[in-house]
Scaffold this motif. Sequence first.
Motif, mmCIF file in Angstrom:
data_model
loop_
_atom_site.group_PDB
_atom_site.id
_atom_site.type_symbol
_atom_site.label_atom_id
_atom_site.label_comp_id
_atom_site.label_asym_id
_atom_site.label_seq_id
_atom_site.Cartn_x
_atom_site.Cartn_y
_atom_site.Cartn_z
ATOM 1 N N SER A 126 -5.360 -7.917 1.396
ATOM 2 C CA SER A 126 -5.360 -7.600 -0.039
ATOM 3 C C SER A 126 -6.290 -8.527 -0.819
ATOM 4 C CB SER A 126 -3.941 -7.662 -0.609
ATOM 5 O OG SER A 126 -3.373 -8.929 -0.367
ATOM 6 N N TYR A 127 -6.500 -9.744 -0.341
ATOM 7 C CA TYR A 127 -7.366 -10.687 -1.053
ATOM 8 C C TYR A 127 -8.852 -10.431 -0.811
ATOM 9 C CZ TYR A 127 -2.974 -13.146 -1.539
ATOM 10 O OH TYR A 127 -1.684 -13.464 -1.816
ATOM 11 N N TRP A 128 -9.216 -10.100 0.409
ATOM 12 C CA TRP A 128 -10.635 -9.912 0.716
ATOM 13 C C TRP A 128 -11.040 -8.453 0.824
ATOM 14 C CZ3 TRP A 128 -11.313 -7.216 5.139
ATOM 15 C CH2 TRP A 128 -10.324 -7.289 6.108
ATOM 16 N N GLY A 129 -10.075 -7.540 0.929
ATOM 17 C CA GLY A 129 -10.410 -6.131 1.102
ATOM 18 C C GLY A 129 -10.091 -5.255 -0.091
ATOM 19 N N TYR A 134 -11.600 -3.216 -6.295
ATOM 20 C CA TYR A 134 -11.086 -2.502 -7.464
ATOM 21 C C TYR A 134 -11.853 -2.811 -8.757
ATOM 22 C CZ TYR A 134 -7.194 -0.724 -4.714
ATOM 23 O OH TYR A 134 -6.424 -0.074 -3.783
ATOM 24 N N PRO A 135 -12.146 -4.063 -9.062
ATOM 25 C CA PRO A 135 -12.947 -4.310 -10.268
ATOM 26 C C PRO A 135 -14.351 -3.699 -10.181
ATOM 27 C CG PRO A 135 -11.921 -6.334 -9.526
ATOM 28 C CD PRO A 135 -11.664 -5.317 -8.481
ATOM 29 N N ILE A 136 -14.920 -3.699 -8.981
ATOM 30 C CA ILE A 136 -16.250 -3.096 -8.802
ATOM 31 C C ILE A 136 -16.179 -1.599 -9.073
ATOM 32 C CG2 ILE A 136 -18.059 -2.596 -7.120
ATOM 33 C CD1 ILE A 136 -17.349 -5.310 -5.792
ATOM 34 N N MET A 137 -15.147 -0.939 -8.561
ATOM 35 C CA MET A 137 -14.985 0.501 -8.804
ATOM 36 C C MET A 137 -14.740 0.772 -10.283
ATOM 37 S SD MET A 137 -15.652 2.110 -6.147
ATOM 38 C CE MET A 137 -15.216 3.715 -6.746
ATOM 39 N N LEU A 138 -13.956 -0.053 -10.942
ATOM 40 C CA LEU A 138 -13.705 0.101 -12.375
ATOM 41 C C LEU A 138 -14.999 -0.062 -13.165
ATOM 42 C CD1 LEU A 138 -11.490 0.564 -14.473
ATOM 43 C CD2 LEU A 138 -11.227 -1.919 -14.604
ATOM 44 N N LEU A 139 -15.790 -1.033 -12.814
ATOM 45 C CA LEU A 139 -17.073 -1.261 -13.469
ATOM 46 C C LEU A 139 -18.008 -0.063 -13.289
ATOM 47 C CD1 LEU A 139 -18.769 -3.381 -15.019
ATOM 48 C CD2 LEU A 139 -19.561 -4.192 -12.794
ATOM 49 N N SER A 140 -18.045 0.473 -12.100
ATOM 50 C CA SER A 140 -18.931 1.614 -11.858
ATOM 51 C C SER A 140 -18.440 2.869 -12.573
ATOM 52 C CB SER A 140 -19.087 1.879 -10.365
ATOM 53 O OG SER A 140 -17.870 2.276 -9.813
ATOM 54 N N ILE A 161 -7.885 3.590 -4.565
ATOM 55 C CA ILE A 161 -6.553 2.975 -4.515
ATOM 56 C C ILE A 161 -5.814 3.423 -3.253
ATOM 57 C CG2 ILE A 161 -4.287 2.945 -5.645
ATOM 58 C CD1 ILE A 161 -5.853 3.062 -8.330
ATOM 59 N N GLY A 162 -5.911 4.703 -2.925
ATOM 60 C CA GLY A 162 -5.249 5.219 -1.722
ATOM 61 C C GLY A 162 -5.766 4.580 -0.449
ATOM 62 N N ILE A 163 -7.075 4.418 -0.341
ATOM 63 C CA ILE A 163 -7.663 3.775 0.834
ATOM 64 C C ILE A 163 -7.217 2.322 0.929
ATOM 65 C CG2 ILE A 163 -9.842 2.984 1.843
ATOM 66 C CD1 ILE A 163 -11.082 5.628 0.790
ATOM 67 N N GLY A 164 -7.157 1.645 -0.208
ATOM 68 C CA GLY A 164 -6.701 0.251 -0.208
ATOM 69 C C GLY A 164 -5.258 0.113 0.220
ATOM 70 N N ILE A 165 -4.392 0.993 -0.286
ATOM 71 C CA ILE A 165 -2.973 0.959 0.095
ATOM 72 C C ILE A 165 -2.818 1.293 1.573
ATOM 73 C CG2 ILE A 165 -0.758 2.135 -0.249
ATOM 74 C CD1 ILE A 165 -1.536 2.326 -3.244
ATOM 75 N N TYR A 166 -3.551 2.299 2.041
ATOM 76 C CA TYR A 166 -3.502 2.675 3.458
ATOM 77 C C TYR A 166 -3.927 1.486 4.341
ATOM 78 C CZ TYR A 166 -4.897 4.808 7.863
ATOM 79 O OH TYR A 166 -5.058 5.084 9.195
ATOM 80 N N GLY A 167 -5.025 0.832 3.981
ATOM 81 C CA GLY A 167 -5.492 -0.322 4.749
ATOM 82 C C GLY A 167 -4.485 -1.460 4.753
ATOM 83 N N TYR A 168 -3.849 -1.687 3.609
ATOM 84 C CA TYR A 168 -2.851 -2.754 3.507
ATOM 85 C C TYR A 168 -1.685 -2.507 4.451
ATOM 86 C CZ TYR A 168 0.845 -5.653 1.557
ATOM 87 O OH TYR A 168 1.868 -6.554 1.410
ATOM 88 N N PHE A 169 -1.120 -1.298 4.397
ATOM 89 C CA PHE A 169 0.031 -1.000 5.255
ATOM 90 C C PHE A 169 -0.366 -0.873 6.723
ATOM 91 C CE2 PHE A 169 1.975 0.236 1.182
ATOM 92 C CZ PHE A 169 3.107 -0.567 1.263
#
Length: 195
Positions: A126-129, A134-140, A161-169
């Motif tokens: 969650s810290y490096w991935g 998320y801030p980069i996607m928000l900026l874009s 967000i879905g890809i991030g949650i999937y990767g986390y779990f």
Amino acid sequence: MIEDELIKIWQSSSNQERIKFEKSKLMIELQSSLKRLHRWWNYLELSETLLAVFGVLLSILLFFKIPFILTKIALALMIICAIYLIIKYRAVKKFQPNDFEENYLNYLKKNKEYLQVQKKFLKTYSYWGILPVYPIMLLSTISIWEKIPIYLIVLINVATIGIGIYGYFLNKIRVKKEINPRIDRVNELIISLEQ
């Protein structure tokens, strides 16, 4: 017939020989398990590195094609994030032990260290991935807010967000089912060899 003879040999052998046999059986099983894990980790590293390289190349191409300043900043940050990801994977790879250690106990201790580094790496996803992306996607999406339909912006952000949650779990499951059992088995074998 042969089974009966093997059973008689086993029953007539001393406890010391049985213990040696059990240790060697544990060593062989663990070695096979660690080799599978190392192959899996190499595949994971290769696929993530290829995706990061593809992301860098695509970001460079888009950087020169898209005229929006905020999008260019987001793409530059994405390039930095992808390069950082490659460096993080390479840093974990440095801990991989050599098969030709001076003795098996040292090999096991180095494997334990390597597994613990992998565990920490996956647990801190969650810290490096997630957090840098998320801030980069928000900026874009802010930069293209009025240029594309709102449903595309929502789709892009929900997918991110879905890809991030999937990767986390997924990483939590990998730590629980792949890394932790191997650490326990290595610890068990180290303890039995040190006695």
